[in-house]
Enzyme design. Structure first.
Site: not given
Ligand code: FAD
Length: 366
Positions: A171, A175, A248, A280, A300, A348, A350
């Protein structure tokens, strides 16, 4: 036994679970092999700026209990994550929204934007996406894919988008409103004073020993508590008996820029061209709306992981998933040790998810 629980690792999983266990009268002892608490959310103050040492961390959740839990230790500010992408000097808002579509095509209405995306999806002719490139083009069309997705993703994973599995971007956040807020969650912010302050308060009254690797004094650590909560790497726990899980990693190049008040006007700017070697630049002061006369930035670089590097992102391909399940089977047979957190579950997570899991685990243990 001197303690009810030995907690290996002072990241958010360890900190959350030990703070609840302690509040319920359990005797906890915590160790961490690093020289500081907080795991990857650790922030260190450089010239009064809280620097996110292990990468930018923005707290977001829709779980009211988790939000109230973290806010009971320290107040969170109203920081909203609105990254900007820089493609060869031109700036685009993220996530993909009406601002991005205006910048890309000059369109001013959702209908115009939707028509261009629909046309590009149709032109792509991809019915069954076989890789990340096909998946992305079939979701958002070629312009956004080539400008904002392809190179960034290839730098992140160190592989061609055509060699990456489609599921990585099942996905895409799209928006059709002028809304640059990256997250859809109800609550979002950064702790005022930094994450280290949050973790310090969570660990209030708990004995913590830093610079102490569990495996360097295994017999002693195993002998001091009834139960062990282990938040380190699961393959390390079993001495890599089935082989190494892959990650990674990220290399941070951090610079203090004297006399520069505002370097890039935003905390996160992604570089989506192929030529810029970093993914970034983070400007840390903007997480807390800092007004200091200097600034600190981190570039990074995403890198292939090798033993000894910081394990950041699990590589959830078939090979690693199978390997992890073999370790998980061993872990389930341990009755003294409980495995939790991103490294022990090879997942992973959050921050809010790790806290939620730790709260559930604490409930279960009690
Ligand atoms: P960790 O923080 O890794 O803690 C584990 C601790 O265990 C470490 O301190 C380690 O030193 C210690 N340890 C390991 N082995 C041993 C041993 N043998 N002996 C003693 N101690 C040991 N989440 C968000 O919600 N928002 C974000 O914006 C966000 N950004 C991120 C950016 C990056 C670059 C990364 C990598 C992650 C990001 N996350 C973000 C995820 C977040 O960092 C994690 O959810 C969270 O830090 C996991 O906490 P943890 O306690 O499971 O693990």
């Amino acid at each position: 036994m001197k303690f009810d629980f030995l907690i290996v690792g002072s990241g958010l999983f360890g900190a959350t679970i030990s703070c609840i266990l302690k509040a319920k009268g359990k005797k906890c002892f915590m160790i961490d092999k690093r020289s500081h608490i907080g795991g990857n959310v650790y922030t260190e103050s450089i010239n009064g700026i809280n620097v996110h040492k292990y990468g930018a961390h923005i707290f977001h959740t829709s779980n009211r209990l988790v939000w109230e839990f973290v806010n009971s230790f320290v107040e969170f500010n109203r920081y909203t994550n609105s990254p900007v992408a820089n493609f060869k000097g031109k700036l685009y808002n993220l996530p993909f929204n009406m601002n991005t579509f205006y910048q890309m095509w000059g369109v001013t209405t959702p209908k115009q934007a939707a028509e261009i995306i629909a046309l590009q999806k149709k032109e792509s002719g991809v019915a069954n996406p076989k890789n990340l490139e096909e998946q992305a083009i079939s979701l958002i069309g070629k312009d956004i894919y080539y400008t904002l997705i392809k190179n960034y993703t290839e730098k992140q994973w160190g592989r061609k988008a055509t060699e990456l599995p489609a599921f990585i971007i099942k996905r895409l956040p799209v928006r059709f409103t002028f809304d640059n807020n990256y997250f859809n969650d109800r609550y979002q912010g950064v702790p005022i004073g930094g994450y280290t302050k949050l973790v310090e308060r969570m660990l209030d009254g708990i004995e913590v020993r830093l610079n102490s690797d569990y495996f360097e004094d295994l017999d002693y650590y195993n002998s001091i508590s009834d139960k062990i909560i282990y938040t380190g790497e699961i393959d390390r726990f079993f001495n890599y008996c089935f082989g190494h899980l892959e990650y990674r990693t990220v290399h941070f190049e951090t610079q203090l820029l004297y006399g520069v008040e505002n370097y890039q006007g935003n905390s996160v700017v992604n570089y989506t061209d192929a030529e810029t070697p970093y993914t970034r630049i983070i400007e840390h002061k903007h997480f807390e709306f800092g007004k200091q006369p200097d600034t600190v930035i981190s570039k990074e670089y995403s890198k292939e992981w090798k033993l000894g590097d910081e394990p950041y992102y699990p590589v959830n391909n078939d090979k690693n998933s199978k390997l992890y399940f073999r370790y998980k089977e061993l872990a389930e047979k341990q009755d003294k040790v409980i495995f939790g957190g991103r490294l022990a579950e090879y997942k992973y997570y959050d921050m809010h998810q790790v806290i939620e899991k730790a709260l559930m685990m604490a409930d279960f243990l009690l």
